[in-house]
Write a protein that holds these residues in place. Structure first.
Motif, PDB file in Angstrom:
ATOM      1  N   ALA A   1      32.814  50.747   5.987  1.00  0.00           N
ATOM      2  CA  ALA A   1      32.428  49.561   6.757  1.00  0.00           C
ATOM      3  C   ALA A   1      33.574  49.101   7.656  1.00  0.00           C
ATOM      4  O   ALA A   1      33.369  48.737   8.830  1.00  0.00           O
ATOM      5  CB  ALA A   1      31.999  48.443   5.810  1.00  0.00           C
ATOM      6  N   GLU A   2      34.804  49.088   7.120  1.00  0.00           N
ATOM      7  CA  GLU A   2      35.970  48.685   7.919  1.00  0.00           C
ATOM      8  C   GLU A   2      36.105  49.587   9.144  1.00  0.00           C
ATOM      9  O   GLU A   2      36.321  49.112  10.270  1.00  0.00           O
ATOM     10  CB  GLU A   2      37.234  48.778   7.053  1.00  0.00           C
ATOM     11  N   LEU A   3      35.964  50.901   8.924  1.00  0.00           N
ATOM     12  CA  LEU A   3      36.100  51.842  10.036  1.00  0.00           C
ATOM     13  C   LEU A   3      34.996  51.640  11.066  1.00  0.00           C
ATOM     14  O   LEU A   3      35.247  51.662  12.279  1.00  0.00           O
ATOM     15  CB  LEU A   3      36.076  53.267   9.501  1.00  0.00           C
ATOM     16  N   ALA A   4      33.757  51.427  10.610  1.00  0.00           N
ATOM     17  CA  ALA A   4      32.634  51.243  11.542  1.00  0.00           C
ATOM     18  C   ALA A   4      32.845  50.020  12.425  1.00  0.00           C
ATOM     19  O   ALA A   4      32.613  50.060  13.644  1.00  0.00           O
ATOM     20  CB  ALA A   4      31.329  51.127  10.754  1.00  0.00           C
ATOM     21  N   LEU A   5      33.280  48.911  11.846  1.00  0.00           N
ATOM     22  CA  LEU A   5      33.486  47.687  12.621  1.00  0.00           C
ATOM     23  C   LEU A   5      34.648  47.844  13.596  1.00  0.00           C
ATOM     24  O   LEU A   5      34.561  47.419  14.763  1.00  0.00           O
ATOM     25  CB  LEU A   5      33.731  46.507  11.679  1.00  0.00           C
ATOM     26  N   TYR A   6      35.724  48.456  13.146  1.00  0.00           N
ATOM     27  CA  TYR A   6      36.881  48.639  14.036  1.00  0.00           C
ATOM     28  C   TYR A   6      36.523  49.549  15.208  1.00  0.00           C
ATOM     29  O   TYR A   6      36.811  49.230  16.372  1.00  0.00           O
ATOM     30  CB  TYR A   6      38.050  49.220  13.241  1.00  0.00           C
ATOM     31  N   ARG A   7      35.894  50.698  14.910  1.00  0.00           N
ATOM     32  CA  ARG A   7      35.539  51.623  15.986  1.00  0.00           C
ATOM     33  C   ARG A   7      34.494  51.012  16.912  1.00  0.00           C
ATOM     34  O   ARG A   7      34.480  51.283  18.118  1.00  0.00           O
ATOM     35  CB  ARG A   7      34.996  52.924  15.380  1.00  0.00           C
ATOM     36  N   GLY A   8      33.601  50.196  16.346  1.00  0.00           N
ATOM     37  CA  GLY A   8      32.608  49.543  17.200  1.00  0.00           C
ATOM     38  C   GLY A   8      33.258  48.624  18.208  1.00  0.00           C
ATOM     39  O   GLY A   8      32.908  48.616  19.400  1.00  0.00           O
ATOM     40  N   ALA A   9      34.228  47.818  17.743  1.00  0.00           N
ATOM     41  CA  ALA A   9      34.949  46.935  18.662  1.00  0.00           C
ATOM     42  C   ALA A   9      35.730  47.739  19.693  1.00  0.00           C
ATOM     43  O   ALA A   9      35.757  47.405  20.890  1.00  0.00           O
ATOM     44  CB  ALA A   9      35.888  46.029  17.870  1.00  0.00           C
ATOM     45  N   GLN A  10      36.337  48.828  19.256  1.00  0.00           N
ATOM     46  CA  GLN A  10      37.119  49.671  20.168  1.00  0.00           C
ATOM     47  C   GLN A  10      36.228  50.271  21.253  1.00  0.00           C
ATOM     48  O   GLN A  10      36.581  50.257  22.452  1.00  0.00           O
ATOM     49  CB  GLN A  10      37.798  50.767  19.349  1.00  0.00           C
ATOM     50  N   GLU A  11      35.062  50.776  20.847  1.00  0.00           N
ATOM     51  CA  GLU A  11      34.152  51.379  21.818  1.00  0.00           C
ATOM     52  C   GLU A  11      33.618  50.343  22.799  1.00  0.00           C
ATOM     53  O   GLU A  11      33.519  50.593  24.006  1.00  0.00           O
ATOM     54  CB  GLU A  11      33.001  52.057  21.085  1.00  0.00           C
ATOM     55  N   ALA A  12      33.259  49.153  22.282  1.00  0.00           N
ATOM     56  CA  ALA A  12      32.717  48.119  23.164  1.00  0.00           C
ATOM     57  C   ALA A  12      33.758  47.663  24.184  1.00  0.00           C
ATOM     58  O   ALA A  12      33.438  47.470  25.373  1.00  0.00           O
ATOM     59  CB  ALA A  12      32.238  46.933  22.323  1.00  0.00           C
ATOM     60  N   LEU A  13      35.000  47.493  23.761  1.00  0.00           N
ATOM     61  CA  LEU A  13      36.040  47.069  24.699  1.00  0.00           C
ATOM     62  C   LEU A  13      36.306  48.156  25.738  1.00  0.00           C
ATOM     63  O   LEU A  13      36.515  47.861  26.933  1.00  0.00           O
ATOM     64  CB  LEU A  13      37.320  46.744  23.929  1.00  0.00           C
ATOM     65  N   THR A  14      36.308  49.416  25.303  1.00  0.00           N
ATOM     66  CA  THR A  14      36.515  50.509  26.256  1.00  0.00           C
ATOM     67  C   THR A  14      35.402  50.538  27.300  1.00  0.00           C
ATOM     68  O   THR A  14      35.645  50.754  28.501  1.00  0.00           O
ATOM     69  CB  THR A  14      36.571  51.850  25.503  1.00  0.00           C
ATOM     70  N   ASN A  15      34.155  50.289  26.867  1.00  0.00           N
ATOM     71  CA  ASN A  15      33.034  50.290  27.811  1.00  0.00           C
ATOM     72  C   ASN A  15      33.117  49.137  28.799  1.00  0.00           C
ATOM     73  O   ASN A  15      32.659  49.253  29.943  1.00  0.00           O
ATOM     74  CB  ASN A  15      31.715  50.226  27.049  1.00  0.00           C
ATOM     75  N   ILE A  16      33.695  48.016  28.387  1.00  0.00           N
ATOM     76  CA  ILE A  16      33.858  46.896  29.333  1.00  0.00           C
ATOM     77  C   ILE A  16      34.775  47.306  30.468  1.00  0.00           C
ATOM     78  O   ILE A  16      34.522  47.022  31.635  1.00  0.00           O
ATOM     79  CB  ILE A  16      34.411  45.665  28.586  1.00  0.00           C
ATOM     80  N   VAL A  17      35.873  48.010  30.133  1.00  0.00           N
ATOM     81  CA  VAL A  17      36.784  48.468  31.181  1.00  0.00           C
ATOM     82  C   VAL A  17      36.107  49.497  32.075  1.00  0.00           C
ATOM     83  O   VAL A  17      36.282  49.513  33.297  1.00  0.00           O
ATOM     84  CB  VAL A  17      38.064  49.044  30.541  1.00  0.00           C
ATOM     85  N   ARG A  18      35.283  50.354  31.478  1.00  0.00           N
ATOM     86  CA  ARG A  18      34.643  51.413  32.260  1.00  0.00           C
ATOM     87  C   ARG A  18      33.575  50.856  33.192  1.00  0.00           C
ATOM     88  O   ARG A  18      33.493  51.259  34.353  1.00  0.00           O
ATOM     89  CB  ARG A  18      34.005  52.433  31.317  1.00  0.00           C
ATOM     90  N   TYR A  19      32.746  49.974  32.660  1.00  0.00           N
ATOM     91  CA  TYR A  19      31.534  49.615  33.379  1.00  0.00           C
ATOM     92  C   TYR A  19      31.492  48.180  33.869  1.00  0.00           C
ATOM     93  O   TYR A  19      30.600  47.809  34.625  1.00  0.00           O
ATOM     94  CB  TYR A  19      30.308  49.868  32.486  1.00  0.00           C
ATOM     95  N   ALA A  20      32.423  47.343  33.409  1.00  0.00           N
ATOM     96  CA  ALA A  20      32.446  45.950  33.868  1.00  0.00           C
ATOM     97  C   ALA A  20      33.879  45.506  34.077  1.00  0.00           C
ATOM     98  O   ALA A  20      34.344  44.570  33.425  1.00  0.00           O
ATOM     99  CB  ALA A  20      31.739  45.050  32.855  1.00  0.00           C
ATOM    100  N   PRO A  21      34.622  46.169  34.946  1.00  0.00           N
ATOM    101  CA  PRO A  21      36.022  45.785  35.159  1.00  0.00           C
ATOM    102  C   PRO A  21      36.116  44.352  35.649  1.00  0.00           C
ATOM    103  O   PRO A  21      35.325  43.894  36.474  1.00  0.00           O
ATOM    104  CB  PRO A  21      36.501  46.784  36.220  1.00  0.00           C
ATOM    105  N   GLY A  22      37.084  43.624  35.078  1.00  0.00           N
ATOM    106  CA  GLY A  22      37.271  42.234  35.458  1.00  0.00           C
ATOM    107  C   GLY A  22      36.502  41.251  34.610  1.00  0.00           C
ATOM    108  O   GLY A  22      36.701  40.040  34.733  1.00  0.00           O
TER     109      GLY A  22
END
Length: 383
Positions: free
Chosen positions: A283-304
């Motif tokens: 569960a710890e790994l799933a939540l951490y990786r989920g946050a990491q993936e979501a933040l990475t996608n913000i930079v990719r697809y919604a810069p700023g």
């Protein structure tokens, strides 16, 4: 299973004590018979109690001695009663409950005392003495057989448990060896390739700074270098996970958010609601990786876009949400949505799929979609 037999012994002795001659009473020898029956019944009842078998050797020896003494006393006071039957119960309890030498000593003492008492109180006594001694020997042998059977069963269960532990240990060793092999392959192929890519991109960035190129190309090279570094870090973490190194936890989200804010310049904040608690590693790994993936996608697809990472500890679940607050920004899975930026379409479309798979393995769910003012990623792990 044979405890009812012991209670049958007690019942026979009580009935015989009330009906033999002289019978139990409240005066003279009759009072002595009543006292002997009371001591015998009380000690035998305690000796037959299941929990008494867990007591120490001394406590059990006292109870067995009282049973034997009560039985021998009844044999002396009621020569024609249940003389041999009463005392032999003490021999049986001793054989079942005590180790070999103490059991032999207690059983032998009771048998000898009973034989002497019968010889002195009954005439002719030979047949009665032989019958009493044979009964004590039979119960002693039966009791030792029961004890040895129980010890053999305990030993078999212990050996089976050891065998199961050995099998589990062997399986774990095989799994660790396979994971180490995969980790080595992953490190040799992916990590080396990403390292080479990062070096090439660094060179390209230096050339772009030295030569007149468009700002868009310079930004694309810079972001590609960032992605290469992130991929290299993820590959190292994956190798560490395969080699049973420590996995990232929810408690490290603060560092993730801080690094993300510093490296990308994104306005991102972390909120925690409820009382933090330890979660299973999956569960710890799933939540951490989920946050990491979501933040990475913000930079990719919604810069700023500004973003908020929220961890809510509810009584029956833990919920992680990542939401950007720019109306045109999305954490798009397929990279085809708006939000602009040179890296649209460069993600491969597997990030959110992997996020859902991790959440499912942890027993939870993950979803991503539009939300008021932006895009929302949510992971929910039950308690």
């Amino acid at each position: 299973m044979l405890r009812p037999l012991g209670w049958a012994f007690i019942a026979v002795v009580v009935v015989a004590g009330l009906n033999s001659h002289p019978a139990a009473g409240l005066t003279g020898i009759r009072l002595a018979i009543t006292a002997a029956v009371a001591v015998y019944v009380g000690a035998a009842a305690v000796g037959l109690t299941p929990g008494w078998g867990e007591r120490g050797l001394a406590a059990q020896a006292v109870v067995i001695g009282l049973v034997g003494a009560g039985g021998v006393a009844l044999a002396a006071l009621q020569p024609h009663g249940a003389a041999g039957l009463a005392a032999s119960l003490g021999v049986w309890i001793a054989a079942v409950r005590l180790p070999g030498l103490p059991a032999a000593a207690a059983g032998g003492a009771i048998t000898v005392a009973l034989a002497i008492t019968i010889a002195l109180t009954q005439h002719p006594a030979a047949q009665s003495v032989i019958a009493a001694v044979l009964l004590c020997l039979l119960l002693a042998v039966t009791g030792r057989f029961i004890r040895h059977s129980r010890e053999s069963q305990d030993q078999a269960e212990f050996l089976l448990a050891e065998l199961q532990d050995a099998r589990e240990g062997e399986a774990a060793a095989v799994a660790l060896a396979e994971r180490s092999r995969i980790a080595g392959e992953l490190h040799d192929v992916l990590a080396h390739a990403l390292s080479g890519l990062a070096i090439q991109l660094q060179g390209a960035r230096k050339l772009a700074e030295a030569e007149p190129v468009s700002p868009g190309l310079r930004a694309a090279i810079g972001r590609s270098a960032e992605l290469a570094r992130e991929g290299l870090a993820d590959a190292r973490q994956a190798v560490g996970a395969l080699r049973s190194d420590r996995l990232p936890t929810v408690g490290q989200l603060g560092g993730l958010v801080e690094d993300f804010r510093r490296d990308t310049g994104t306005n991102v904040s972390l909120l925690t609601e409820g009382t933090p608690r330890r979660l299973p590693a999956e569960a710890e790994l799933a939540l951490y990786r989920g946050a990491q993936e979501a933040l990475t996608n913000i930079v990719r697809y919604a810069p700023g876009a500004a973003a908020t990472v929220t961890v809510r500890y509810a009584p029956d679940r833990t919920i992680l949400t990542v939401q950007d607050t720019q109306p045109s920004g999305k954490c798009a899975e397929d990279g085809a949505a708006a939000g602009g930026g040179v890296l649209i379409g460069g993600g491969g479309g597997h990030g959110l799929t992997a996020m859902r798979e991790r959440a499912t393995r942890a027993g939870g769910t993950a979803r991503a979609g539009p939300a008021p003012g932006g895009w929302l990623v949510e992971l929910e792990i039950p308690a």
